[in-house]
Write a protein that holds these residues in place. Sequence first.
Motif, PDB file in Angstrom:
ATOM      1  N   UNK A  51      -7.287  -0.390   0.629  1.00  0.00           N
ATOM      2  CA  UNK A  51      -8.449  -1.261   1.412  1.00  0.00           C
ATOM      3  C   UNK A  51      -7.856  -2.549   1.857  1.00  0.00           C
ATOM      4  N   UNK A  52      -7.000  -3.014   1.507  1.00  0.00           N
ATOM      5  CA  UNK A  52      -6.467  -4.414   1.679  1.00  0.00           C
ATOM      6  C   UNK A  52      -7.300  -5.503   1.463  1.00  0.00           C
ATOM      7  N   UNK A 109      -6.555   8.260  -5.251  1.00  0.00           N
ATOM      8  CA  UNK A 109      -6.291   7.039  -5.679  1.00  0.00           C
ATOM      9  C   UNK A 109      -7.039   5.884  -4.652  1.00  0.00           C
ATOM     10  N   UNK A 110      -7.922   4.914  -5.206  1.00  0.00           N
ATOM     11  CA  UNK A 110      -8.499   3.796  -4.390  1.00  0.00           C
ATOM     12  C   UNK A 110      -7.794   2.592  -4.883  1.00  0.00           C
ATOM     13  N   UNK A 111      -7.418   1.789  -3.938  1.00  0.00           N
ATOM     14  CA  UNK A 111      -6.939   0.468  -4.137  1.00  0.00           C
ATOM     15  C   UNK A 111      -7.576  -0.613  -3.490  1.00  0.00           C
ATOM     16  N   UNK A 112      -8.837  -1.178  -4.167  1.00  0.00           N
ATOM     17  CA  UNK A 112      -9.581  -1.959  -3.686  1.00  0.00           C
ATOM     18  C   UNK A 112      -8.981  -3.432  -3.911  1.00  0.00           C
ATOM     19  N   UNK A 128     -10.445  13.464 -10.729  1.00  0.00           N
ATOM     20  CA  UNK A 128      -9.369  13.528  -9.929  1.00  0.00           C
ATOM     21  C   UNK A 128      -9.148  12.040  -9.085  1.00  0.00           C
ATOM     22  N   UNK A 129      -9.934  11.115  -9.220  1.00  0.00           N
ATOM     23  CA  UNK A 129     -10.073  10.097  -8.477  1.00  0.00           C
ATOM     24  C   UNK A 129      -9.581   8.699  -9.665  1.00  0.00           C
ATOM     25  N   UNK A 130      -8.610   8.027  -9.058  1.00  0.00           N
ATOM     26  CA  UNK A 130      -7.861   6.930 -10.113  1.00  0.00           C
ATOM     27  C   UNK A 130      -8.003   5.616  -9.302  1.00  0.00           C
ATOM     28  N   UNK A 131      -7.710   4.682  -9.814  1.00  0.00           N
ATOM     29  CA  UNK A 131      -7.862   3.141  -9.124  1.00  0.00           C
ATOM     30  C   UNK A 131      -6.378   2.807  -9.266  1.00  0.00           C
ATOM     31  N   UNK A 132      -6.141   2.108  -8.375  1.00  0.00           N
ATOM     32  CA  UNK A 132      -4.879   1.304  -8.078  1.00  0.00           C
ATOM     33  C   UNK A 132      -4.712  -0.223  -7.764  1.00  0.00           C
ATOM     34  N   UNK A 133      -3.916  -0.879  -8.029  1.00  0.00           N
ATOM     35  CA  UNK A 133      -3.923  -2.264  -7.625  1.00  0.00           C
ATOM     36  C   UNK A 133      -3.210  -2.312  -6.147  1.00  0.00           C
ATOM     37  N   UNK A 134      -3.326  -3.321  -5.358  1.00  0.00           N
ATOM     38  CA  UNK A 134      -2.392  -3.568  -4.226  1.00  0.00           C
ATOM     39  C   UNK A 134      -1.286  -4.176  -4.179  1.00  0.00           C
ATOM     40  N   UNK A 161       0.304  -0.709  -5.786  1.00  0.00           N
ATOM     41  CA  UNK A 161       1.151  -0.897  -4.413  1.00  0.00           C
ATOM     42  C   UNK A 161       2.227  -1.757  -4.793  1.00  0.00           C
ATOM     43  N   UNK A 162       3.298  -1.521  -4.234  1.00  0.00           N
ATOM     44  CA  UNK A 162       4.569  -2.779  -4.310  1.00  0.00           C
ATOM     45  C   UNK A 162       5.482  -2.779  -3.167  1.00  0.00           C
ATOM     46  N   UNK A 163       5.555  -3.887  -2.671  1.00  0.00           N
ATOM     47  CA  UNK A 163       6.213  -4.320  -1.464  1.00  0.00           C
ATOM     48  C   UNK A 163       5.884  -3.512  -0.201  1.00  0.00           C
ATOM     49  N   UNK A 164       4.667  -3.630  -0.083  1.00  0.00           N
ATOM     50  CA  UNK A 164       4.005  -3.149   1.171  1.00  0.00           C
ATOM     51  C   UNK A 164       4.368  -4.234   2.082  1.00  0.00           C
TER      52      UNK A 164
END
Length: 251
Positions: free
Chosen positions: A10-11, A41-44, A60-66, A94-97
């Motif tokens: 989501x940035x 995976x949702x990264x808010x 089946x829905x997981x959370x992620x950091x950005x 996410x790492x190194x976007x």
Amino acid sequence: MRSKIIIANWKLNGNWSFNEEFASALSKGLKEIDLKDRQIVICPPNVYLQQMNGLLLEKSIFLGGQDLSDELSGAFTGETSGAMLKDFGCRYVLVGHSERRERHFETLDVIVKKAVNAISAGITPVVCVGETSEQRQNGMMKEVLSEQIQSLVTGMGDQIDAVVLAYEPVWAIGTGETATLEQAQEAHQWLRSEIEKVNPAIAQKLPIIYGGSVKAGNAAELLQVADIDGLLVGGASLVPHEFLSICLAGL
Ligand code: PEP
């Protein structure tokens, strides 16, 4: 066979009511669907992790950091550690976007430190690699990817086993210009072959996902490409019905 992972990045977007509507639409749309091992995976933004953790109830829905800090704790104003993300229910980060590589000058060394910190915290790092338009035009795509992989392999050793790799050609991010299926397969195959040189077993099971102007209209064909194990979605992940179509593409 490797299972598929679909990640929403989501940035700097979202707000309390949008998040509620999005989560409700996604949960409704995925209810009682057989996702066949596919993970969503949702990264808010970090401030909404707790809210989203309470809303995303489908299993089946997981959370992620950005992003996460390359430090573990201490005097690092504004940073968030892997352990903190874990506390808030994150399974991925996410790492190194490329937006962080460009705007925050993240080096390959920092990216390795972040990936290692994520693994130590029990979170799967989704490490982004990819060439710029200029590098591709100069015929340097493979060289750039090799350098990025080499740095991960050297810095992480067999810990690379716990990574999801995201091939994100910088020229395709947010531009509407998606890599062709051939371009994507060539890059994914190259990345896998680079890891194969070091550890063939890891190379075969390592998920390599594609990101760069993925839409509902091209998700299914991208997911059919041999070495594409999922999708990292920016802009289209902010439109609930569009993201839902991407989650269900090709099932
Ligand atoms: C991204 O930010 O990782 C991305 C792939 O963005 P978009 O889908 O908008 O190109």
